[in-house]
Write a protein that holds these residues in place. Structure first.
Motif, PDB file in Angstrom:
ATOM      1  N   ILE A 204      55.632  27.807  42.439  1.00 36.67           N
ATOM      2  CA  ILE A 204      54.837  27.314  41.312  1.00 36.67           C
ATOM      3  C   ILE A 204      55.396  25.987  40.808  1.00 36.67           C
ATOM      4  CG2 ILE A 204      54.350  27.708  38.860  1.00 36.67           C
ATOM      5  CD1 ILE A 204      53.776  30.534  39.416  1.00 36.67           C
ATOM      6  N   GLY A 205      54.506  25.025  40.642  1.00 39.05           N
ATOM      7  CA  GLY A 205      54.905  23.717  40.136  1.00 39.05           C
ATOM      8  C   GLY A 205      55.510  22.817  41.183  1.00 39.05           C
ATOM      9  N   GLN A 206      55.539  23.258  42.431  1.00 44.39           N
ATOM     10  CA  GLN A 206      56.140  22.462  43.499  1.00 44.39           C
ATOM     11  C   GLN A 206      55.066  21.895  44.424  1.00 44.39           C
ATOM     12  OE1 GLN A 206      59.131  24.730  45.591  1.00 44.39           O
ATOM     13  NE2 GLN A 206      60.003  25.558  43.701  1.00 44.39           N
ATOM     14  N   LEU A 207      55.409  20.805  45.104  1.00 49.92           N
ATOM     15  CA  LEU A 207      54.517  20.248  46.111  1.00 49.92           C
ATOM     16  C   LEU A 207      54.355  21.238  47.250  1.00 49.92           C
ATOM     17  CD1 LEU A 207      55.902  16.593  46.336  1.00 49.92           C
ATOM     18  CD2 LEU A 207      53.868  17.361  45.099  1.00 49.92           C
ATOM     19  N   SER A 234      39.495  33.103  45.364  1.00 44.95           N
ATOM     20  CA  SER A 234      39.537  34.322  44.547  1.00 44.95           C
ATOM     21  C   SER A 234      40.158  34.079  43.176  1.00 44.95           C
ATOM     22  CB  SER A 234      40.321  35.412  45.288  1.00 44.95           C
ATOM     23  OG  SER A 234      39.755  35.665  46.548  1.00 44.95           O
ATOM     24  N   TYR A 235      40.384  32.836  42.840  1.00 41.22           N
ATOM     25  CA  TYR A 235      40.908  32.457  41.515  1.00 41.22           C
ATOM     26  C   TYR A 235      42.298  33.020  41.236  1.00 41.22           C
ATOM     27  CZ  TYR A 235      35.941  31.415  40.755  1.00 41.22           C
ATOM     28  OH  TYR A 235      34.657  30.946  40.877  1.00 41.22           O
ATOM     29  N   ILE A 236      43.116  33.136  42.266  1.00 40.18           N
ATOM     30  CA  ILE A 236      44.498  33.555  42.062  1.00 40.18           C
ATOM     31  C   ILE A 236      45.383  32.322  41.849  1.00 40.18           C
ATOM     32  CG2 ILE A 236      46.482  34.759  43.064  1.00 40.18           C
ATOM     33  CD1 ILE A 236      44.180  36.587  42.288  1.00 40.18           C
ATOM     34  N   ILE A 237      45.215  31.313  42.701  1.00 38.62           N
ATOM     35  CA  ILE A 237      45.975  30.079  42.569  1.00 38.62           C
ATOM     36  C   ILE A 237      45.028  28.889  42.476  1.00 38.62           C
ATOM     37  CG2 ILE A 237      47.868  31.033  43.959  1.00 38.62           C
ATOM     38  CD1 ILE A 237      46.919  28.981  46.158  1.00 38.62           C
ATOM     39  N   PHE A 238      45.565  27.743  42.086  1.00 39.83           N
ATOM     40  CA  PHE A 238      44.843  26.488  42.237  1.00 39.83           C
ATOM     41  C   PHE A 238      45.827  25.421  42.682  1.00 39.83           C
ATOM     42  CE2 PHE A 238      46.184  26.685  37.818  1.00 39.83           C
ATOM     43  CZ  PHE A 238      46.619  25.393  37.510  1.00 39.83           C
ATOM     44  N   LEU A 239      45.318  24.465  43.440  1.00 42.21           N
ATOM     45  CA  LEU A 239      46.125  23.351  43.913  1.00 42.21           C
ATOM     46  C   LEU A 239      45.769  22.123  43.092  1.00 42.21           C
ATOM     47  CD1 LEU A 239      46.014  23.794  47.801  1.00 42.21           C
ATOM     48  CD2 LEU A 239      47.663  24.723  46.159  1.00 42.21           C
ATOM     49  N   LEU A 240      46.743  21.601  42.369  1.00 43.61           N
ATOM     50  CA  LEU A 240      46.534  20.408  41.550  1.00 43.61           C
ATOM     51  C   LEU A 240      46.757  19.191  42.438  1.00 43.61           C
ATOM     52  CD1 LEU A 240      45.921  19.852  38.513  1.00 43.61           C
ATOM     53  CD2 LEU A 240      48.361  19.371  38.250  1.00 43.61           C
ATOM     54  N   GLN A 241      45.723  18.376  42.564  1.00 38.77           N
ATOM     55  CA  GLN A 241      45.784  17.234  43.463  1.00 38.77           C
ATOM     56  C   GLN A 241      46.455  16.036  42.788  1.00 38.77           C
ATOM     57  OE1 GLN A 241      44.919  17.411  46.650  1.00 38.77           O
ATOM     58  NE2 GLN A 241      44.161  19.524  46.414  1.00 38.77           N
ATOM     59  N   PRO A 242      47.129  15.184  43.579  1.00 45.91           N
ATOM     60  CA  PRO A 242      47.712  13.977  43.001  1.00 45.91           C
ATOM     61  C   PRO A 242      46.615  12.990  42.619  1.00 45.91           C
ATOM     62  CG  PRO A 242      47.956  13.966  45.383  1.00 45.91           C
ATOM     63  CD  PRO A 242      47.397  15.312  45.022  1.00 45.91           C
ATOM     64  N   HIS A 243      46.851  12.251  41.557  1.00 46.33           N
ATOM     65  CA  HIS A 243      45.848  11.262  41.157  1.00 46.33           C
ATOM     66  C   HIS A 243      45.760  10.185  42.223  1.00 46.33           C
ATOM     67  CE1 HIS A 243      43.732   8.222  38.720  1.00 46.33           C
ATOM     68  NE2 HIS A 243      43.162   9.291  38.224  1.00 46.33           N
ATOM     69  N   HIS A 244      44.540   9.767  42.500  1.00 41.77           N
ATOM     70  CA  HIS A 244      44.280   8.939  43.677  1.00 41.77           C
ATOM     71  C   HIS A 244      44.480   7.451  43.439  1.00 41.77           C
ATOM     72  CE1 HIS A 244      40.535   8.178  41.515  1.00 41.77           C
ATOM     73  NE2 HIS A 244      40.432   9.485  41.385  1.00 41.77           N
ATOM     74  N   LYS A 245      44.595   7.022  42.182  1.00 40.25           N
ATOM     75  CA  LYS A 245      44.680   5.580  41.931  1.00 40.25           C
ATOM     76  C   LYS A 245      46.055   5.053  42.294  1.00 40.25           C
ATOM     77  CE  LYS A 245      43.539   2.011  38.545  1.00 40.25           C
ATOM     78  NZ  LYS A 245      43.010   1.720  37.203  1.00 40.25           N
ATOM     79  N   ASN A 246      46.108   4.060  43.165  1.00 36.94           N
ATOM     80  CA  ASN A 246      47.379   3.496  43.626  1.00 36.94           C
ATOM     81  C   ASN A 246      47.836   2.369  42.716  1.00 36.94           C
ATOM     82  OD1 ASN A 246      47.766   5.137  45.841  1.00 36.94           O
ATOM     83  ND2 ASN A 246      46.705   3.781  47.252  1.00 36.94           N
ATOM     84  N   VAL A 252      52.829  10.175  46.095  1.00 37.04           N
ATOM     85  CA  VAL A 252      52.867  11.451  46.797  1.00 37.04           C
ATOM     86  C   VAL A 252      51.441  11.885  47.120  1.00 37.04           C
ATOM     87  CG1 VAL A 252      53.332  13.903  46.438  1.00 37.04           C
ATOM     88  CG2 VAL A 252      55.077  12.208  45.863  1.00 37.04           C
ATOM     89  N   LYS A 253      51.209  12.406  48.313  1.00 33.83           N
ATOM     90  CA  LYS A 253      49.858  12.810  48.738  1.00 33.83           C
ATOM     91  C   LYS A 253      49.635  14.320  48.690  1.00 33.83           C
ATOM     92  CE  LYS A 253      48.825   8.541  49.819  1.00 33.83           C
ATOM     93  NZ  LYS A 253      48.654   8.084  51.208  1.00 33.83           N
ATOM     94  N   SER A 254      50.702  15.111  48.628  1.00 37.65           N
ATOM     95  CA  SER A 254      50.567  16.569  48.671  1.00 37.65           C
ATOM     96  C   SER A 254      50.181  17.129  47.301  1.00 37.65           C
ATOM     97  CB  SER A 254      51.880  17.212  49.111  1.00 37.65           C
ATOM     98  OG  SER A 254      52.246  16.781  50.401  1.00 37.65           O
ATOM     99  N   PRO A 255      49.387  18.220  47.267  1.00 39.85           N
ATOM    100  CA  PRO A 255      49.061  18.866  45.993  1.00 39.85           C
ATOM    101  C   PRO A 255      50.214  19.732  45.496  1.00 39.85           C
ATOM    102  CG  PRO A 255      48.074  20.087  47.793  1.00 39.85           C
ATOM    103  CD  PRO A 255      48.729  18.875  48.403  1.00 39.85           C
ATOM    104  N   LYS A 256      50.135  20.153  44.232  1.00 36.14           N
ATOM    105  CA  LYS A 256      51.100  21.083  43.647  1.00 36.14           C
ATOM    106  C   LYS A 256      50.427  22.435  43.450  1.00 36.14           C
ATOM    107  CE  LYS A 256      53.864  19.505  40.379  1.00 36.14           C
ATOM    108  NZ  LYS A 256      54.324  18.802  39.149  1.00 36.14           N
ATOM    109  N   LEU A 257      51.191  23.491  43.590  1.00 38.38           N
ATOM    110  CA  LEU A 257      50.657  24.854  43.546  1.00 38.38           C
ATOM    111  C   LEU A 257      50.913  25.494  42.182  1.00 38.38           C
ATOM    112  CD1 LEU A 257      50.983  27.481  46.370  1.00 38.38           C
ATOM    113  CD2 LEU A 257      51.405  28.151  44.017  1.00 38.38           C
ATOM    114  N   TYR A 258      49.866  26.109  41.620  1.00 40.60           N
ATOM    115  CA  TYR A 258      49.990  26.835  40.360  1.00 40.60           C
ATOM    116  C   TYR A 258      49.193  28.140  40.435  1.00 40.60           C
ATOM    117  CZ  TYR A 258      51.839  22.537  38.296  1.00 40.60           C
ATOM    118  OH  TYR A 258      52.602  21.435  38.024  1.00 40.60           O
ATOM    119  N   PHE A 259      49.555  29.102  39.588  1.00 39.22           N
ATOM    120  CA  PHE A 259      48.793  30.348  39.430  1.00 39.22           C
ATOM    121  C   PHE A 259      47.945  30.246  38.163  1.00 39.22           C
ATOM    122  CE2 PHE A 259      51.206  31.969  42.769  1.00 39.22           C
ATOM    123  CZ  PHE A 259      50.901  33.292  43.051  1.00 39.22           C
TER     124      PHE A 259
END
Length: 390
Positions: A204-207, A234-246, A252-259
């Motif tokens: 959780i909270g990690q890339l 199934s709404y157990i987790i969501f992946l928070l994507q990095p903001h795309h504006k350079n 960083v391009k990888s998403p972060k994982l949260y419950f």
């Protein structure tokens, strides 16, 4: 005990203009209770019931005719009979009665795929996640500390029935794995999938590193991606994507994982006491998960689509949460500590310099009790997330 939900006004508004409303969300998030409470005169039918499901599958036209009534239908767990949506479309095109069909479902991807093919333009799609902090506060059910809330989680039944969270989450996990996962995909070894769930909780909270996750779970890279998709659907987790504006071309391009629910994550991590949580290596990630999931809830409850990201560059500078509101970006730093220090604002300061934005738009959400306005941004305590200007 019915706990009033913030999404109620949104649903009533949609019922005046759309012939069908979908209420999607995880199992036990309160979809059925809410639908029956708001649409009291509608006929309720659960498609989990084998007799009703068989009737709907074998003769969908007669199923709808038999259940025809003046007010409308609540069709619970519509993903059990997705082919029924085509007949609902015909019914809508014939009669076009606002708010007649209320559809609930627990498997996001199945419903969205079917809806996109059949009910586009005829249905309002909403998402009901477990209880928000504001809903618990309004019902005088909010625990006194963030640690207590993280442990207890947000599922309505725990609060409505005053249940012990630890055994409830164990049963929830078992039911989810043995029942829902097998409906979605062929998982031969359920113990491996449960291990995969636990590994996700430990990240959780990690890339997301798909290769590392797959290796630790003893599965292939493609299977890890597939199982993460199942958990998202199934709404157990969501992946928070990095903001795309350079701003500096090296993000960083990888998403972060949260419950979506921290109580479930704590159960998977074997955390059962507040004192254990306070010194646990995951406390920061769990607090982030609590805050960001609550932001999602407030946005969904208002009938909006979340545009929520994080920002991190290759040098480790980071802002935990970026909310996109039109052309405006709202940066939010999240800290579980109870005492504010100047270091809490380091990520926001770097963001302001790179993006040339006004610190007045910054937010810091932390584990203490004060709400403040500072030169580096607004400070909100964990109970006041609904005060965000989003």
């Amino acid at each position: 005990m019915f706990i009033k939900r913030q999404i109620q006004g949104t649903l009533l508004k949609y019922a005046q203009g759309y012939p069908a409303i979908a209420i999607l969300g995880p199992r036990q998030s309160g979809k059925t209770t809410l639908a029956k409470e708001i649409f009291k005169n509608h006929l309720y039918i659960s498609l989990e019931n084998i007799n009703q499901r068989t009737f709907a599958q074998d003769d969908p036209e007669k199923f709808l005719r038999t259940n025809e009534n003046e007010y409308g239908l609540i069709l619970d767990e519509i993903q059990q009979v997705p082919e029924l949506l085509s007949y609902i479309q015909t019914h809508i095109d014939t009669y076009d009665r606002p708010g007649y069909f209320i559809l609930t479902g627990s498997q996001n991807f199945i419903l969205h795929q079917s809806i996109s093919q059949t009910l586009a333009g005829r249905i309002a799609i909403t998402t009901l996640l477990p209880l928000s902090i504001e809903e618990l506060k309004n019902a005088s059910l909010l625990p006194n500390s963030p640690e207590a809330l993280i442990l207890k989680g947000f599922y309505p039944r725990i609060y409505a029935k005053d249940l012990e969270p630890e055994p409830w989450y164990i049963h929830y996990t078992t039911t989810y794995i043995e029942r829902d996962v097998r409906q979605i995909v062929n998982v031969n070894d359920l113990s491996t999938f449960e291990r995969f769930l636990q590994l996700c909780a430990g990240r959780i909270g990690q890339l997301v590193n798909f290769s590392s996750l797959a290796s630790d779970a003893g599965i292939s890279h493609n299977t890890a991606r597939s199982w993460l998709s199942i958990l998202q659907a199934s709404y157990i987790i969501f992946l928070l994507q990095p903001h795309h504006k350079n701003f500096n071309k090296r993000l960083v391009k990888s998403p972060k994982l949260y419950f979506y629910d921290t109580g479930l994550a704590c159960s998977l991590l074997g955390i059962s006491e507040e004192k254990q949580l306070k010194t646990h290596y995951m406390v920061g990630g769990l607090f982030e998960s609590l805050v960001i999931s609550d932001i999602f809830k407030n946005i969904y409850n208002a009938g909006k689509k979340p545009k929520v990201y994080f920002w991190r560059d290759s040098h480790g500078h980071e802002v935990d949460c970026i909310i996109e509101r039109g052309t405006e970006l709202i940066p939010i730093e999240i800290k579980s500590g109870e005492t504010i220090t100047k270091n809490f604002f380091n990520g926001l300061y770097k963001w302001n310099n790179l993006s040339d934005t006004d610190p007045e738009k910054n937010y810091l959400i932390y584990g203490g009790t004060e709400n403040q306005i500072r030169s580096k941004g607004k400070v909100l305590n964990w109970k006041s997330i609904a005060n965000l200007d989003i």
